[in-house]
Design a protein around this motif. Structure first.
Motif, PDB file in Angstrom:
ATOM      1  N   GLY B  77     -39.623  65.253  20.247  1.00 37.79           N
ATOM      2  CA  GLY B  77     -39.531  64.690  21.040  1.00 37.79           C
ATOM      3  C   GLY B  77     -41.776  63.727  21.288  1.00 37.79           C
ATOM      4  O   GLY B  77     -41.885  63.469  22.162  1.00 37.79           O
ATOM      5  N   GLN B 128     -34.252  64.791  12.723  1.00 41.35           N
ATOM      6  CA  GLN B 128     -32.973  63.727  12.373  1.00 41.35           C
ATOM      7  C   GLN B 128     -32.112  63.217  13.388  1.00 41.35           C
ATOM      8  O   GLN B 128     -31.977  64.154  14.194  1.00 41.35           O
ATOM      9  N   GLU B 129     -32.858  61.794  14.212  1.00 42.64           N
ATOM     10  CA  GLU B 129     -32.188  61.064  14.806  1.00 42.64           C
ATOM     11  C   GLU B 129     -30.228  60.634  14.649  1.00 42.64           C
ATOM     12  O   GLU B 129     -29.746  60.749  13.382  1.00 42.64           O
ATOM     13  N   ARG B 140     -40.766  55.812  17.015  1.00 43.36           N
ATOM     14  CA  ARG B 140     -40.581  55.718  18.724  1.00 43.36           C
ATOM     15  C   ARG B 140     -41.583  55.409  19.557  1.00 43.36           C
ATOM     16  O   ARG B 140     -42.554  54.353  19.296  1.00 43.36           O
TER      17      ARG B 140
END
Lengths: 657, 657
Positions: B77, B128-129, B140
Motif C-alpha cells: 500500500g 491484486q485488489e 491509487r
C-alpha cells in the motif's frame, strides 16, 4: 501613430545596417532592407504574399491558439491556469515580432502594422517580471521552477528569439520608443547573472540563445552578451545535459563544437548552434573555431544534405542521419532546418566570401523556403519530403495539424515553428541579395531589385544600381548603374556552380561592349562606372539530369531533374496512371526533359507493368504486360501539392538495359 | 515443492495441449511441448541458452530495475512512491512468468525453477485488489485513475500478458495450485464488467488483451472472455481513442479491422491485434473477418516486410511504412514485431494449412528471433537494422540502454519488451514444429526432435517419430517412425518456397525406397507406417542471389544473399577496408557466393574508390583510383555484431557496366 523607421535616402552606416546579421568584421558587409529592395519577380511575389497573407495569418493563429494570451495571463498573475501551447509557444510570438520588424523595414513603415507590432510588444512587456525573467511556462506556483528543465524547457531558446526580434526592430527602427529592446536587455542581463561564469554551468537543450545574444551584443555594444553566448557554445558538448533516448547528439551535447566533424542530431538545433558559434568566432577572431565550423559545414553539405538543400532524415528526432543516409521518402527536411542552414551559411559567406555558401543559400531558398508556404501563403509544410508515396490527407483550413509530417500543407501546427520562421525569412530576404566591401558590391542572389548604398567607407561614395531579371525563368541578370563613386568599383556577380556556359558582358554608355566567359564563382567587373553602364550576366538554365553519389543508397539508380536553381519533381496529377503510377515510373538512361515555349518541362517516362507478387524479393521480377510509355509534365518541386492530395517523387529510377 | 507438470508418456487431449494457441477448430491441431521435443541442433542450442542464461538474466533485471518490487509496494500500500519503470512494466513480469511456464513444460518440470515461478506469482497475487483490478501504475491516490489513459496507459495490455501467462501455466501444469489462473480470471471478470456491452465503449491503445482473453476463454471455457475480446476488436477503428501526432493508425483505430487492407501503424500493436482477431474469427466461424485478416496478411507480406521477415520501417512510432517503404538503414524491425507476426501467422496456419504462413514463420525465426539475443543469451537487439552505417557504441553489460535502436545488443532497455518476448518464444518453440490432423502429422519447422502424439482422435492411435537434421547446414530432414497407428497415416513435410529441387524419399523397413520430386508446399507421404520406416526430405541449401521488387526504392540495384532459411550479410570486420568500406562495396552482376567445406560462404566484392566530392549530386562520379577487388567472408545475419562494434549491410549494390 507614425513609424520611426528610417525612410531617408541616406544609407545607414554599418553600425545600423537593417539586416539580420551585422558582424563587426568580415570579408563582406551586409546591406540593409533600406539599401536593397526586391521589386519584381519570383521573390517579390512571395514577399508580397508574405506581407499581405502570411503575417496576418500567423497573428490570427497566435491569437486563436492563445499563445499571445499567455502573456496577458502572465501579466494578470493567473497562470498557469489557461496557458495554451507547447513549452516554446512564447518563441512563436517573438519570431512573429521579428518578422513584422523586418516587414516594417522592408515597407519603409506602415501605420497599421506598426500599431499591431506595438500592441504585441506591450503585451509581452506586461508579462516580464521585475528581475527581467520572461517566460509564460515556468517560475510560477503550479509551474516548473525557472531553469529546472534545461533539456526540454526552451526558456533560453525563447529568449534567443526575443533577442533576435529586438535586434530586428532596433536595426530597422533605431531608437524606437516601443520598449522591445529594453525588454530584451533586461532579460539578457538576467541570464548573464544566472548562467555566467559563476552561475548555472549548463546550456539550453535547444540552441538559439547564442545567436540572439551575439546579435544583441552587436546592437547594444554590451560585451557581456557575447561572452555569455561564448560560454554557452563552449560548455555544450561536455555532457552538461541529461542523456536522453536519442542520445546527447540530439542537442549537440555529445562532442565539443571544436572537435565535431559534422552537424548531427536535431537539424534546427545543430544549425542554430553553428550560426551562433560563427558569430562568436567572427567577433573573437577565433580562427580555430571558424575552421571547425567550416569543416562541419563542408561535411554536412557533402554527406548529409538533400538535393533540395534540405537537412534532416530522421522523423523520430527531427535529426540528421549518418553520412549518406538520405532516404527520399523519409526526408524530414524541416523548413526551419533549411532556414537555420541559411543562417549558418550566410554568416560564413560574410566572413569568407566563398561562393559555395551563397550557392547553398539559393538552393534552400528555391527548394525549401519557397516550398513550405502554399501559393496563398496561409498553409505550410513543416517537413519537406522528396517522395510522397500515398496521397495522404488534406489538412482542413481551420484546424491545427497535430502532424508535423503531414503530406499536405497545414495552416498551423501543434509545434508551429515553421510558419513564423518562413515569415521572418521572406520579410528580410532583400538582405541576402547583395553585400559590399571596400571595392564594390557583390550580387549573391538574383532578383529584380534596387541597390542604394555607400561603398568604400567614409572615403567612398554612393552606389546605386537596378537589377533586372526574370530568373529563374532565364539566366539573364542585368545590372544598370544609376550612380557610382568616382574611380574603380567592382561589381561581382555570383555564377552558380552548375552554370557551365556563363558569360559576363559589360555594356558601357560610352565604349564598346565586352563579353567574357566566366567560371562558377564570383565574376568580378571592376571599372570606373558611369550612370547607364550595364553589366549583364548570362548563363543557360537548360534542364540538367543529376545523378547521386553511389553512397547515397536510397536513390541508387535514379536521376533527378534540375533547371537553374529549381529541383523538379514528378507529381501524380500529371501522370496518366495517377497516384499508384508513382511507384512504377522509370526514365530511360540518357533521356533529357524538353522545354516548351512557356518554360514548362516534360519528359518521356515509362510506367512498368509489374506482377503483383506475394513476396517482394526473388530471383526475377517479370512484367505483367507491356510497359506504357508517355510524356509527362514535370514541375518545380516548390510548386507541388497545390492541386489536391497527390503522390510525388524527385528521384526517378533509371530503366536499365 | 514438486511440480504438477504432466510428465506422463500419455499425450494430453487437445483440450489441454501444452501449446500457446489451441483453437477449438481449424485445419490443424497444435502439438504441445510434451508431444514435440527439440533434441539437438540450431534451435536446441538456443533453447538451452534461453533456459540457462536468458531466463535468469531476465529475472535478475526485473528485480534489479524494481519492476518486480512494484508488486510488493502495491501489496504494502505504499505506491506510488518508489514505483519503477514505464507504465507497462508489469507486463514484462507476466511475459517472464509465461516464459517460465513454457520452460517448465519443455523441461517436464524443474524444482528450482518451479519454486522461483511460484514466488513471483505470490508477489503478483498480493498486489491484486479485492475487485480483481491489477496494475501497479494506476488507481491509487497520487496515480492516474483506473482506465483514465486508455491511449497510453497499457492497463489492458498488461492484463493480456497476465492472461497469456496463466494460459501457459494451465496448459503446461493443469490444475496447478499456484493461483495464477485465479488471478487471471478475477482480473478478466473485472474487465468484463468495466468494458462490456454496457461499460466503457473503448479499447486499449496497445492491442494484446484480445489475444489474452481469447486464449483464457479457451482454457477456462468462459464465453464472456471471448465476447469481450470480440467487442474490443470490433470497437477499434471507429475513432474511440484520442487522435495523436502520428495519427490513429498508430493504434489501429483509424479503420475497422474488417475494412483494413494491410497492417499499419505500430507493428507490434498491429500484429497482436490481428492475432487476437484471428482467434475470435476462428472461434466464431466468422469467415468475413478471416478473409479480411488473410488479405491483410497477404498485403503486409507482399509490400511491408523486410527480407528478414522483420516488420516496421519507422523509428518514430515503431510503425509500418507505406507499401514498399523498406529502407535498410532505417529498418526498425522490432524483435517483438517479428514475434507478433509469428503469433498472427501461426493462427492462420492452424486454420488454413497454407504453407506460406509456415514459410514466413521460419523466415522470422532464423532472421529476427535468432538475431535478437547474443550468443550468450544475455544481450538483445530491440530493433534489427539491415544496414549499419557506423560502428556505434557498445552497450555496457551492466547498464540499461535508453536506446531501443542501439547498434549493439544491450542487456536491458528502458522499454524492455523484447528480452522476455524472445524468452517465451524460444521456450515454447517446440509447439511450432509440428501439428496433427485426423490423417497424420505435419512438419512445419525442421529440427532434430521427437514427436509423440495421438492422431485421428479417439479412434486413432499413438504416433511417435524421430526427426533428425542438421538444418540449416544441410537440407536433409529424416523422419524415422517409432510407432504409428495401423492403417494409412500421412506424414507431411513443408518444402520451403525457395527449395526448387526437393525430393522426398520413402525408405520402408520392408520394400524398396521410392524417391519423388516435390514442389514447394507440403509434401505428403501417406502409407501404413511400421516402426523403422523412414521418410526423408532433401533439398539444396546452396546460396541464392536475391533481387528486390523494383518498387522497393531503398534497395534498387542491390542483391542479397540467402542460404536456406538464412539471410546473409557483409560485416565490416570481414572486410579489408573495415567500417568505412561498407559504403563502397559492390558485387558484379551474376557473381555467386562460394561455399567452403565447413559451410562458410565467401563472395568476390569490389570496393569502389570514390572521389570525396563537396556535393553528393552531379552529372558524373569518377573514381579516385582503381577499385580494389577481394574475396570476403559473409555470414548469417543472425550472427552479426558478435565481434565488437561494426558496420554491416544485407543488400549489396550491383556493379553495372
Amino acid at each position: 501613430m507614425s513609424t520611426t523607421t528610417s525612410t531617408s535616402t541616406t544609407p545607414t552606416t554599418s553600425a545600423t545596417v537593417a539586416a539580420p546579421v551585422v558582424p563587426t568584421t568580415g570579408a563582406l558587409t551586409p546591406l540593409g532592407l533600406d539599401e536593397v529592395r526586391i521589386t519584381d519577380g519570383f521573390w517579390a511575389d512571395r514577399q508580397r504574399v508574405n506581407g499581405t497573407a502570411t503575417l496576418p495569418h500567423v497573428e490570427h493563429w497566435l491569437e486563436r491558439e492563445g499563445w499571445l494570451r499567455n502573456f496577458d495571463l502572465a501579466a494578470a498573475g493567473t497562470l498557469p491556469e489557461g496557458r495554451r501551447g507547447r513549452e516554446f509557444a512564447d518563441s512563436e510570438v517573438y519570431k512573429y515580432l521579428e518578422a513584422v520588424a523586418w516587414e516594417l523595414g522592408r515597407l519603409g513603415g506602415d501605420d497599421a502594422l506598426e500599431s499591431r507590432f506595438r500592441a504585441i510588444v506591450d503585451r509581452v512587456a506586461a508579462a516580464q517580471e521585475a528581475d527581467g525573467y520572461l517566460n509564460t511556462r515556468f517560475g510560477r506556483p503550479g509551474q516548473g521552477e525557472r531553469w529546472s528543465d534545461l533539456e526540454w524547457g526552451h526558456e533560453l531558446y525563447c529568449l534567443g528569439h526575443l533577442f533576435q526580434a529586438a535586434v530586428a526592430r532596433e536595426r530597422t527602427s533605431p531608437g524606437s520608443d516601443d520598449g522591445l529592446l529594453g525588454i530584451a536587455t533586461r532579460a539578457a542581463d538576467r541570464i548573464c547573472e544566472v548562467f555566467g561564469t559563476d552561475g548555472i554551468q549548463s546550456v539550453c537543450g535547444h540552441a538559439e540563445v547564442e545567436v540572439g545574444l551575439a546579435e544583441l551584443s552587436r546592437v547594444t555594444g554590451e560585451p557581456r552578451y557575447l561572452e555569455l553566448a561564448s560560454l554557452f557554445v563552449e560548455r555544450r558538448g561536455t555532457g552538461v545535459l541529461q542523456d536522453i533516448e536519442w542520445g546527447r547528439a540530439y542537442f549537440q551535447d555529445d562532442v565539443p563544437i571544436r572537435e565535431a566533424e559534422a552537424l548531427r542530431g536535431h537539424a534546427v538545433r545543430a544549425n542554430y548552434l553553428a550560426a551562433g558559434a560563427t558569430d562568436i568566432a567572427v567577433e573573437h577572431g577565433d580562427d580555430g573555431l571558424l575552421d571547425a565550423l567550416r569543416g562541419q559545414w563542408d561535411r554536412t553539405i557533402a554527406r548529409r544534405t538533400y538535393l533540395t538543400g534540405g537537412q534532416g532524415s530522421h522523423h523520430q528526432d527531427e535529426a540528421f542521419g549518418e553520412d549518406f543516409e538520405l532516404p527520399s521518402d523519409r526526408a524530414y527536411s524541416e523548413t526551419c532546418a533549411g532556414i537555420a542552414s541559411i543562417m549558418f551559411s550566410w554568416r560564413l559567406l560574410l566572413e569568407d566570401r566563398d561562393v559555395r555558401y551563397a550557392d547553398h543559400i539559393e538552393r534552400i531558398l528555391y527548394n525549401v523556403v519557397a516550398t513550405s508556404p502554399s501559393a496563398a501563403g496561409t498553409a505550410f509544410f513543416y517537413a519537406n519530403t522528396l517522395h510522397q508515396r500515398t496521397p495522404g490527407e488534406s489538412s482542413p483550413d481551420d484546424e491545427v495539424s497535430p502532424r508535423a509530417s503531414s503530406s499536405e500543407r497545414a495552416p498551423w501546427f501543434d509545434v508551429s515553428c515553421c510558419p513564423p520562421n518562413v515569415a521572418r525569412t521572406l520579410a528580410s530576404l532583400a538582405a541576402f541579395v547583395a553585400t559590399s566591401d571596400d571595392h564594390g558590391v557583390q550580387i549573391h542572389q538574383f532578383a529584380s531589385a534596387t541597390i542604394d548604398t555607400v561603398i568604400g567607407g567614409e572615403q567612398g561614395g554612393r552606389f546605386r544600381a537596378e537589377l533586372v531579371t526574370d530568373y529563374p525563368r532565364s539566366g539573364v541578370v542585368t545590372v544598370r548603374i544609376v550612380e557610382a563613386p568616382s574611380g574603380p568599383v567592382a561589381v561581382s556577380l555570383r555564377v552558380p556552380s552548375w552554370a557551365d556556359d556563363a558569360v559576363v558582358a559589360v555594356r558601357p554608355v560610352d565604349g564598346a561592349s565586352v563579353d567574357r566567359a566566366v567560371a562558377p564563382g564570383y565574376a568580378d567587373v571592376e571599372r570606373s562606372f558611369v550612370p547607364g553602364d550595364v553589366v549583364e550576366l548570362r548563363f543557360s538554365v537548360r534542364p540538367r539530369v543529376t545523378l547521386p553519389d553511389p553512397r547515397v543508397d536510397a536513390i541508387r539508380g535514379s536521376v533527378a531533374i534540375e533547371r537553374g536553381p529549381e529541383v523538379y519533381c514528378v507529381e501524380s496529377v500529371d501522370l496518366p496512371g495517377g497516384d499508384e503510377a508513382i511507384a512504377r515510373i522509370e526514365v530511360a538512361e540518357g533521356v533529357v526533359p524538353v522545354e516548351d515555349a512557356d518554360g514548362r518541362l516534360s519528359i518521356e517516362l515509362r510506367a512498368r507493368s509489374l506482377v503483383d507478387s506475394t513476396w517482394p524479393y526473388g530471383d526475377t521480377f517479370v512484367a505483367a504486360a507491356a510497359d506504357e510509355t508517355f510524356t509527362a509534365s514535370i514541375a518545380p518541386y516548390h510548386s507541388w501539392a497545390e492541386r489536391g492530395p497527390s503522390t510525388m517523387r524527385v528521384w526517378i529510377p533509371i530503366t536499365r538495359a
